[in-house]
Design a protein around this motif. Structure first.
Motif, PDB file in Angstrom:
ATOM      1  N   PRO A 376      13.343 -31.976 -39.949  1.00 20.06           N
ATOM      2  CA  PRO A 376      13.615 -33.323 -40.462  1.00 20.06           C
ATOM      3  C   PRO A 376      14.959 -33.899 -40.009  1.00 20.06           C
ATOM      4  O   PRO A 376      15.223 -35.084 -40.221  1.00 20.06           O
ATOM      5  CB  PRO A 376      13.607 -33.129 -41.986  1.00 20.06           C
ATOM      6  CG  PRO A 376      12.913 -31.833 -42.224  1.00 20.06           C
ATOM      7  CD  PRO A 376      13.249 -30.993 -41.042  1.00 20.06           C
ATOM      8  N   HIS A 377      15.791 -33.106 -39.364  1.00 22.14           N
ATOM      9  CA  HIS A 377      17.147 -33.524 -39.014  1.00 22.14           C
ATOM     10  C   HIS A 377      17.190 -34.148 -37.616  1.00 22.14           C
ATOM     11  O   HIS A 377      16.230 -34.045 -36.848  1.00 22.14           O
ATOM     12  CB  HIS A 377      18.092 -32.333 -39.116  1.00 22.14           C
ATOM     13  CG  HIS A 377      18.270 -31.833 -40.518  1.00 22.14           C
ATOM     14  ND1 HIS A 377      19.299 -32.232 -41.336  1.00 22.14           N
ATOM     15  CD2 HIS A 377      17.516 -30.976 -41.256  1.00 22.14           C
ATOM     16  CE1 HIS A 377      19.179 -31.651 -42.511  1.00 22.14           C
ATOM     17  NE2 HIS A 377      18.110 -30.872 -42.494  1.00 22.14           N
ATOM     18  N   PRO A 378      18.305 -34.802 -37.258  1.00 17.77           N
ATOM     19  CA  PRO A 378      18.422 -35.405 -35.932  1.00 17.77           C
ATOM     20  C   PRO A 378      18.282 -34.375 -34.821  1.00 17.77           C
ATOM     21  O   PRO A 378      18.609 -33.193 -35.013  1.00 17.77           O
ATOM     22  CB  PRO A 378      19.825 -36.029 -35.948  1.00 17.77           C
ATOM     23  CG  PRO A 378      20.135 -36.240 -37.386  1.00 17.77           C
ATOM     24  CD  PRO A 378      19.468 -35.109 -38.111  1.00 17.77           C
ATOM     25  N   PRO A 379      17.826 -34.796 -33.639  1.00 16.76           N
ATOM     26  CA  PRO A 379      17.653 -33.855 -32.528  1.00 16.76           C
ATOM     27  C   PRO A 379      18.904 -33.050 -32.189  1.00 16.76           C
ATOM     28  O   PRO A 379      18.811 -31.861 -31.878  1.00 16.76           O
ATOM     29  CB  PRO A 379      17.234 -34.760 -31.372  1.00 16.76           C
ATOM     30  CG  PRO A 379      16.527 -35.900 -32.034  1.00 16.76           C
ATOM     31  CD  PRO A 379      17.281 -36.136 -33.307  1.00 16.76           C
ATOM     32  N   ALA A 380      20.086 -33.665 -32.252  1.00 13.73           N
ATOM     33  CA  ALA A 380      21.307 -32.931 -31.921  1.00 13.73           C
ATOM     34  C   ALA A 380      21.557 -31.792 -32.910  1.00 13.73           C
ATOM     35  O   ALA A 380      22.051 -30.716 -32.530  1.00 13.73           O
ATOM     36  CB  ALA A 380      22.502 -33.884 -31.901  1.00 13.73           C
ATOM     37  N   VAL A 381      21.233 -32.001 -34.177  1.00 13.71           N
ATOM     38  CA  VAL A 381      21.396 -30.952 -35.185  1.00 13.71           C
ATOM     39  C   VAL A 381      20.395 -29.819 -34.934  1.00 13.71           C
ATOM     40  O   VAL A 381      20.733 -28.638 -35.046  1.00 13.71           O
ATOM     41  CB  VAL A 381      21.235 -31.529 -36.598  1.00 13.71           C
ATOM     42  CG1 VAL A 381      21.211 -30.418 -37.649  1.00 13.71           C
ATOM     43  CG2 VAL A 381      22.362 -32.509 -36.901  1.00 13.71           C
ATOM     44  N   ILE A 382      19.165 -30.184 -34.582  1.00 16.93           N
ATOM     45  CA  ILE A 382      18.154 -29.155 -34.276  1.00 16.93           C
ATOM     46  C   ILE A 382      18.606 -28.319 -33.083  1.00 16.93           C
ATOM     47  O   ILE A 382      18.513 -27.087 -33.091  1.00 16.93           O
ATOM     48  CB  ILE A 382      16.794 -29.798 -33.995  1.00 16.93           C
ATOM     49  CG1 ILE A 382      16.323 -30.644 -35.177  1.00 16.93           C
ATOM     50  CG2 ILE A 382      15.749 -28.728 -33.672  1.00 16.93           C
ATOM     51  CD1 ILE A 382      15.068 -31.453 -34.900  1.00 16.93           C
ATOM     52  N   ALA A 383      19.107 -28.990 -32.025  1.00 20.03           N
ATOM     53  CA  ALA A 383      19.563 -28.270 -30.834  1.00 20.03           C
ATOM     54  C   ALA A 383      20.703 -27.321 -31.177  1.00 20.03           C
ATOM     55  O   ALA A 383      20.734 -26.170 -30.719  1.00 20.03           O
ATOM     56  CB  ALA A 383      19.991 -29.270 -29.760  1.00 20.03           C
ATOM     57  N   ALA A 384      21.666 -27.775 -31.990  1.00 21.35           N
ATOM     58  CA  ALA A 384      22.785 -26.925 -32.365  1.00 21.35           C
ATOM     59  C   ALA A 384      22.318 -25.743 -33.211  1.00 21.35           C
ATOM     60  O   ALA A 384      22.801 -24.612 -33.044  1.00 21.35           O
ATOM     61  CB  ALA A 384      23.833 -27.747 -33.116  1.00 21.35           C
ATOM     62  N   GLY A 385      21.378 -26.001 -34.125  1.00 19.81           N
ATOM     63  CA  GLY A 385      20.860 -24.914 -34.942  1.00 19.81           C
ATOM     64  C   GLY A 385      20.114 -23.878 -34.122  1.00 19.81           C
ATOM     65  O   GLY A 385      20.229 -22.670 -34.371  1.00 19.81           O
ATOM     66  N   LEU A 386      19.342 -24.334 -33.133  1.00 19.55           N
ATOM     67  CA  LEU A 386      18.624 -23.391 -32.265  1.00 19.55           C
ATOM     68  C   LEU A 386      19.603 -22.591 -31.409  1.00 19.55           C
ATOM     69  O   LEU A 386      19.435 -21.371 -31.228  1.00 19.55           O
ATOM     70  CB  LEU A 386      17.638 -24.151 -31.380  1.00 19.55           C
ATOM     71  CG  LEU A 386      16.797 -23.299 -30.426  1.00 19.55           C
ATOM     72  CD1 LEU A 386      15.934 -22.296 -31.193  1.00 19.55           C
ATOM     73  CD2 LEU A 386      15.918 -24.198 -29.551  1.00 19.55           C
ATOM     74  N   LEU A 387      20.641 -23.251 -30.896  1.00 18.26           N
ATOM     75  CA  LEU A 387      21.651 -22.532 -30.114  1.00 18.26           C
ATOM     76  C   LEU A 387      22.339 -21.470 -30.965  1.00 18.26           C
ATOM     77  O   LEU A 387      22.560 -20.338 -30.510  1.00 18.26           O
ATOM     78  CB  LEU A 387      22.685 -23.521 -29.570  1.00 18.26           C
ATOM     79  CG  LEU A 387      23.853 -22.911 -28.790  1.00 18.26           C
ATOM     80  CD1 LEU A 387      23.355 -22.298 -27.488  1.00 18.26           C
ATOM     81  CD2 LEU A 387      24.920 -23.952 -28.520  1.00 18.26           C
ATOM     82  N   ARG A 388      22.682 -21.811 -32.206  1.00 26.68           N
ATOM     83  CA  ARG A 388      23.317 -20.839 -33.089  1.00 26.68           C
ATOM     84  C   ARG A 388      22.394 -19.649 -33.345  1.00 26.68           C
ATOM     85  O   ARG A 388      22.835 -18.496 -33.373  1.00 26.68           O
ATOM     86  CB  ARG A 388      23.665 -21.516 -34.413  1.00 26.68           C
ATOM     87  CG  ARG A 388      24.318 -20.597 -35.435  1.00 26.68           C
ATOM     88  CD  ARG A 388      24.353 -21.255 -36.799  1.00 26.68           C
ATOM     89  NE  ARG A 388      22.995 -21.578 -37.255  1.00 26.68           N
ATOM     90  CZ  ARG A 388      22.733 -22.425 -38.242  1.00 26.68           C
ATOM     91  NH1 ARG A 388      23.714 -23.062 -38.852  1.00 26.68           N
ATOM     92  NH2 ARG A 388      21.479 -22.658 -38.607  1.00 26.68           N
ATOM     93  N   HIS A 389      21.097 -19.919 -33.485  1.00 28.44           N
ATOM     94  CA  HIS A 389      20.147 -18.859 -33.813  1.00 28.44           C
ATOM     95  C   HIS A 389      19.816 -17.983 -32.607  1.00 28.44           C
ATOM     96  O   HIS A 389      19.743 -16.751 -32.729  1.00 28.44           O
ATOM     97  CB  HIS A 389      18.853 -19.475 -34.350  1.00 28.44           C
ATOM     98  CG  HIS A 389      17.762 -18.484 -34.602  1.00 28.44           C
ATOM     99  ND1 HIS A 389      17.747 -17.670 -35.719  1.00 28.44           N
ATOM    100  CD2 HIS A 389      16.655 -18.139 -33.862  1.00 28.44           C
ATOM    101  CE1 HIS A 389      16.689 -16.886 -35.669  1.00 28.44           C
ATOM    102  NE2 HIS A 389      16.013 -17.140 -34.557  1.00 28.44           N
ATOM    103  N   ALA A 390      19.606 -18.588 -31.448  1.00 21.55           N
ATOM    104  CA  ALA A 390      19.060 -17.846 -30.306  1.00 21.55           C
ATOM    105  C   ALA A 390      20.017 -17.730 -29.130  1.00 21.55           C
ATOM    106  O   ALA A 390      19.693 -17.067 -28.146  1.00 21.55           O
ATOM    107  CB  ALA A 390      17.758 -18.516 -29.835  1.00 21.55           C
ATOM    108  N   GLY A 391      21.184 -18.383 -29.198  1.00 19.33           N
ATOM    109  CA  GLY A 391      22.086 -18.383 -28.054  1.00 19.33           C
ATOM    110  C   GLY A 391      22.744 -17.034 -27.816  1.00 19.33           C
ATOM    111  O   GLY A 391      22.987 -16.262 -28.750  1.00 19.33           O
ATOM    112  N   THR A 392      23.031 -16.746 -26.554  1.00 19.14           N
ATOM    113  CA  THR A 392      23.800 -15.574 -26.168  1.00 19.14           C
ATOM    114  C   THR A 392      25.099 -16.057 -25.530  1.00 19.14           C
ATOM    115  O   THR A 392      25.218 -17.216 -25.160  1.00 19.14           O
ATOM    116  CB  THR A 392      23.042 -14.691 -25.166  1.00 19.14           C
ATOM    117  OG1 THR A 392      23.028 -15.347 -23.881  1.00 19.14           O
ATOM    118  CG2 THR A 392      21.615 -14.453 -25.622  1.00 19.14           C
TER     119      THR A 392
END
Length: 406
Positions: A376-392
């Motif tokens: 439900p959040h803005p695309p930039a927030v989703i991208a940041a959340g995914l990076l935090r979760h799956a980023g190396t």
């Protein structure tokens, strides 16, 4: 989906800060002055950034603040993303109320940021962490940037580097035909004898082996709730209404030379006249000759929910809903060096779904459930959340998110 003109902005001048409250405050003030926010608005930006950075220093672990410029043809502003790895907030509305504090202070920080910013959003999950977004435009706010962009992304350089070899870009379809008609079937590319070999560089299977598999380009087996079926389109035709073209690019390797390739791809994509993903890929391929090359994926989103996708190299792409992740098929190659017959695949994005494209700086082992709360959040927030979760931190990393409705 509703029709109309989607809000799109370009993203530039990205800078990451970790555990540097004073440095990020000074950088925000300098950035605001440079792009012409005005003295009052720049002071408000610096205050909000200081509140976010100080709050994260006190309460969060593995926290970072990202500053970047957003712009369209008319106006430029500053976007602040603050993300951390925990502990998260159980009650976000309570945290926004003035006077709420768990550290013995007045607790006015987040509420003040929300009042100062033109756009403000928080996603927080206990045990996982928090993502804050605050956006500042010059006053009065120009009508062309009122609302929420339908595409947003994030890039992060590998640890120890200041520049990132990953990039993303978005632009509307202008409706102007490109030099190559969409009626044509793209011609195959003959690789140069000196071109690097994708399989040798990445350890993936050969093109013929990869084409025979039904799995996406990650070579992982399909997950529960994940579909890998793609419908190839021989001659992709843009639909009625204004479409949106989105590109994700991963310059080969990392460091300055990878960044040169990525920025060349962004420039070619933004200034090109392509209307379909294949045409855009052709234009980017020509622009990357003479660079080290890149993995590139281009998608076109139609107002009616159709998605046309063309990918070369190891950009991961998927359509995601709260309960399912449908992977999109890319083919081996290096854009700018070795690119065989292009193929476009057609999918349909649900009204509540998102398109995700990310580089191999993020692990492929994330599921729809991992991002369901972010949708439900803005695309930039989703991208940041995914990076935090799956980023190396072993490579440059980037993620770009497009929402279905505009």
């Amino acid at each position: 989906m509703a029709t109309g003109s989607p809000l799109l902005v370009d993203c530039e001048d990205v800078a990451w800060f970790r555990d540097q409250p004073e440095a990020v405050r000074g950088a925000a003030a300098a950035l605001g002055r440079r792009i012409g926010l005005g003295d009052q608005r720049t002071a408000e930006l610096a205050l909000a950034v200081a509140e976010l950075a100080t709050n994260m220093t006190k309460h969060a672990v593995d926290a970072s603040v990202v500053l970047r410029v957003l712009r369209n043809q008319t106006v430029a502003g500053v976007e602040v993303l603050a993300l951390d790895g925990g502990p998260g907030m159980a009650d976000v509305p309570a945290a926004l109320r003035d006077g709420m504090s768990t550290a013995g202070t007045l607790g006015i920080g987040l509420g003040a940021v929300g009042r100062l910013a033109d756009s403000f959003d928080i996603h927080s999950q206990p045990g996982t962490g928090t993502v804050h977004l605050a956006r500042f435009w010059p006053r009065p706010v120009h009508p062309s940037v009122v609302g929420e962009p339908v595409v947003g992304g994030i890039t992060r350089p590998i640890s120890g580097e200041q520049v990132c070899g990953d990039a993303w870009a978005v632009r509307p379809d202008t409706g102007t035909p490109s030099p190559t008609s969409h009626e044509e079937t793209p011609r195959p590319h003959r690789p140069s004898p000196a071109a690097p070999d994708w399989a040798a560089l990445t350890g993936t299977r050969s093109s013929s082996e990869r084409t025979r598999t039904a799995f996406p380009s990650t070579d992982l087996p399909p997950r529960s709730g994940t579909s890998t079926r793609s419908i190839p389109v021989r001659a992709a035709v843009p639909g009625a209404g204004q479409g949106v073209l989105v590109m994700s690019c991963d310059g080969l390797g990392h460091g300055p030379m990878a960044a040169v390739a990525a920025q060349a791809a962004v420039q070619a994509f933004r200034t090109g006249s392509a209307r379909t993903p294949e045409q855009a890929m052709e234009q980017v391929h020509r622009a990357l000759r003479g660079t080290r090359g890149a993995a590139v994926a281009v998608a076109r989103l139609e107002p009616d929910g159709r998605v046309l996708f063309c990918g070369v190299g190891n950009i991961s792409a998927a359509l995601v809903t709260p309960t399912a992740r449908t992977s999109l098929l890319s083919h081996p190659g290096i854009v700018g060096h070795q690119m065989r017959q292009l193929r476009t695949y057609e999918h349909r994005l649900s009204a509540h779904g998102i398109l995700v494209m990310h580089s191999d700086g993020l692990s492929e082992r994330w599921k729809a459930a991992d991002v369901a709360g972010l949708l439900p959040h803005p695309p930039a927030v989703i991208a940041a959340g995914l990076l935090r979760h799956a980023g190396t931190r072993r490579d440059d990393a980037s993620a770009v998110i497009a929402k279905a409705a505009w």
